[in-house]
Design a protein around this motif. Structure first.
Motif, PDB file in Angstrom:
ATOM      1  N   PHE A  78       4.684   6.883   2.273  1.00  0.00           N
ATOM      2  CA  PHE A  78       5.309   5.557   2.701  1.00  0.00           C
ATOM      3  C   PHE A  78       4.835   4.529   1.581  1.00  0.00           C
ATOM      4  O   PHE A  78       3.690   4.581   1.125  1.00  0.00           O
ATOM      5  CB  PHE A  78       4.830   5.215   3.908  1.00  0.00           C
ATOM      6  N   LEU A  79       5.614   3.572   1.432  1.00  0.00           N
ATOM      7  CA  LEU A  79       5.224   2.061   1.052  1.00  0.00           C
ATOM      8  C   LEU A  79       5.170   1.278   2.045  1.00  0.00           C
ATOM      9  O   LEU A  79       6.093   1.167   2.992  1.00  0.00           O
ATOM     10  CB  LEU A  79       6.031   1.612   0.100  1.00  0.00           C
ATOM     11  N   GLY A  80       4.023   0.223   2.370  1.00  0.00           N
ATOM     12  CA  GLY A  80       3.996  -0.560   3.304  1.00  0.00           C
ATOM     13  C   GLY A  80       3.485  -1.816   2.856  1.00  0.00           C
ATOM     14  O   GLY A  80       3.020  -2.190   1.687  1.00  0.00           O
TER      15      GLY A  80
ATOM     16  N   PHE B 144       0.622  -1.320  -0.120  1.00  0.00           N
ATOM     17  CA  PHE B 144       0.113  -0.035   0.079  1.00  0.00           C
ATOM     18  C   PHE B 144       0.849   1.442   0.053  1.00  0.00           C
ATOM     19  O   PHE B 144       2.018   1.200   0.377  1.00  0.00           O
ATOM     20  CB  PHE B 144      -0.952   0.022   1.103  1.00  0.00           C
ATOM     21  N   LEU B 145       0.261   2.303  -0.467  1.00  0.00           N
ATOM     22  CA  LEU B 145       0.821   3.729  -0.449  1.00  0.00           C
ATOM     23  C   LEU B 145       0.012   4.496   0.761  1.00  0.00           C
ATOM     24  O   LEU B 145      -1.086   4.074   0.852  1.00  0.00           O
ATOM     25  CB  LEU B 145       0.582   4.409  -1.492  1.00  0.00           C
ATOM     26  N   ALA B 146       0.789   5.164   1.371  1.00  0.00           N
ATOM     27  CA  ALA B 146       0.344   6.112   2.395  1.00  0.00           C
ATOM     28  C   ALA B 146       0.957   7.450   2.391  1.00  0.00           C
ATOM     29  O   ALA B 146       2.118   7.499   2.423  1.00  0.00           O
ATOM     30  CB  ALA B 146       0.389   5.474   3.912  1.00  0.00           C
ATOM     31  N   ALA B 147       0.322   8.359   2.351  1.00  0.00           N
ATOM     32  CA  ALA B 147       0.602   9.802   2.377  1.00  0.00           C
ATOM     33  C   ALA B 147       0.350  10.532   3.696  1.00  0.00           C
ATOM     34  O   ALA B 147      -0.291  10.321   4.227  1.00  0.00           O
ATOM     35  CB  ALA B 147       0.100  10.648   1.319  1.00  0.00           C
ATOM     36  N   VAL B 148       1.330  11.391   4.072  1.00  0.00           N
ATOM     37  CA  VAL B 148       1.329  12.221   5.067  1.00  0.00           C
ATOM     38  C   VAL B 148       0.998  13.610   4.680  1.00  0.00           C
ATOM     39  O   VAL B 148       2.150  14.367   3.975  1.00  0.00           O
ATOM     40  CB  VAL B 148       2.692  12.184   5.857  1.00  0.00           C
ATOM     41  N   GLU B 149      -0.027  14.126   4.919  1.00  0.00           N
ATOM     42  CA  GLU B 149      -0.743  15.559   4.320  1.00  0.00           C
ATOM     43  C   GLU B 149      -1.224  16.179   5.721  1.00  0.00           C
ATOM     44  O   GLU B 149      -2.108  15.496   6.148  1.00  0.00           O
ATOM     45  CB  GLU B 149      -1.516  15.273   3.240  1.00  0.00           C
ATOM     46  N   ASN B 150      -0.635  17.371   5.806  1.00  0.00           N
ATOM     47  CA  ASN B 150      -1.098  18.021   7.113  1.00  0.00           C
ATOM     48  C   ASN B 150      -2.563  18.743   6.779  1.00  0.00           C
ATOM     49  O   ASN B 150      -2.475  19.860   6.518  1.00  0.00           O
ATOM     50  CB  ASN B 150       0.066  19.319   7.212  1.00  0.00           C
ATOM     51  N   THR B 151      -3.635  17.854   6.742  1.00  0.00           N
ATOM     52  CA  THR B 151      -4.868  18.563   6.942  1.00  0.00           C
ATOM     53  C   THR B 151      -5.735  17.405   7.567  1.00  0.00           C
ATOM     54  O   THR B 151      -5.536  16.268   7.618  1.00  0.00           O
ATOM     55  CB  THR B 151      -5.259  18.664   5.030  1.00  0.00           C
ATOM     56  N   ALA B 152      -6.897  17.944   7.984  1.00  0.00           N
ATOM     57  CA  ALA B 152      -7.776  17.321   8.727  1.00  0.00           C
ATOM     58  C   ALA B 152      -9.187  17.370   8.004  1.00  0.00           C
ATOM     59  O   ALA B 152     -10.125  17.365   8.472  1.00  0.00           O
ATOM     60  CB  ALA B 152      -8.082  17.671  10.219  1.00  0.00           C
TER      61      ALA B 152
END
Length: 271
Positions: A211-213, A191-199
């Motif tokens: 990230f790749l997980g 999977f891909l996962a992004a860190v985006e500073n938003t709620a």
């Protein structure tokens, strides 16, 4: 999964804000979250074809009006495309037959309502960003980037039973990564996962990395994650090549602009 190589693979002119991709028979099928076309890029010919998914298709659709196609997967000979479910307009499930080019459009609202009830999500917290389809199950990847929602996987079984598995992902600057896509390779979910500073499932934020997980499908335990970029917001992953020694993926990036240009990256990791 510690050794990796990330490199630019293709520049495709004519599609922007790529949100998902699928590699099949030397062609790349791509979707965009602000478009109502399915794009088919033939790698050897370097040619791009557009398949209209709705009447009066368009590109660079206003955020409030877009269908927000975020997930793409293969089911037999059909390409399945899903809206994110983050607003009432984003509840479409579209099937594109690769042989006949026939398109079927289905309202997926009833299913998405079940998801919200199962995971105790409010209307604006549902945000489906990835889809895996097998013979007896479908896996829907919830991006937990709003309110009290969490990352997780909805498992819809052939008997219509539903389960939600919550997944805790790593953080950057105290911001948790959130799912953006996933594929199944043998018995492993990548999977891909992004860190985006938003709620918000609606508003974009500052990109802190991707990230790749890896998750084992039989128990949904998080095996490993690795930061693959500190600047890119990768939103789509597809299997490109696999050998005993290494596995190659193609990734697409949502550049959050109106420019009709997409960069496709190749990610190579050791098996």
């Amino acid at each position: 999964m510690e050794k990796l190589q990330l490199q630019l693979f293709l520049n495709i002119i004519g599609i922007g804000s790529a949100s998902g991709l699928l590699f099949k028979e030397n062609s790349l099928f791509l979707i965009s979250d602000n478009s109502t076309y399915l794009y088919e890029y033939q790698i050897e010919k370097a040619s791009l074809e557009k398949h209209a998914l709705v009447e009066n298709p368009a590109e660079n659709i206003l955020k409030k009006d877009k269908l927000d196609f975020e997930s793409i997967a293969l089911k037999g000979n059909n390409v399945i495309i899903l809206g994110s479910g983050s607003t009432k307009k984003r509840n479409q499930r579209i099937s594109y037959d690769l042989k006949t080019k026939k398109i079927e459009n289905k309202d997926f609202s009833v299913v998405y309502e079940r998801f919200k009830k199962e995971a105790s999500l409010s209307d604006d917290e549902l945000n489906i960003e990835g889809l895996i389809i097998t013979a007896d199950k479908s896996y829907f990847f919830q991006r937990g980037n709003a309110g009290n929602s969490a990352n997780g996987i909805f498992i819809l079984n052939a008997d219509d039973s539903l389960v939600f598995k919550k997944i805790i992902l790593p953080k950057i600057n105290d911001v948790e990564a959130t799912f953006t896509d996933a594929i199944l390779v043998d018995t492993t979910i990548y999977f891909l996962a992004a860190v985006e500073n938003t709620a918000s499932t609606y508003l974009d934020g500052e990109i802190l990395g991707s990230f790749l997980g890896r998750i084992k499908v039989e128990n949904f335990e998080l095996e490993n994650t690795i930061l693959i970029s500190k600047i890119n917001k990768f939103e789509g992953i597809t299997l490109f090549k696999e050998s005993d020694k290494e596995i190659e993926f193609l990734l697409c990036e949502d550049n959050d602009t109106e420019e009709l240009k997409s960069e496709i990256y190749k990610l190579t990791i050791n098996q």
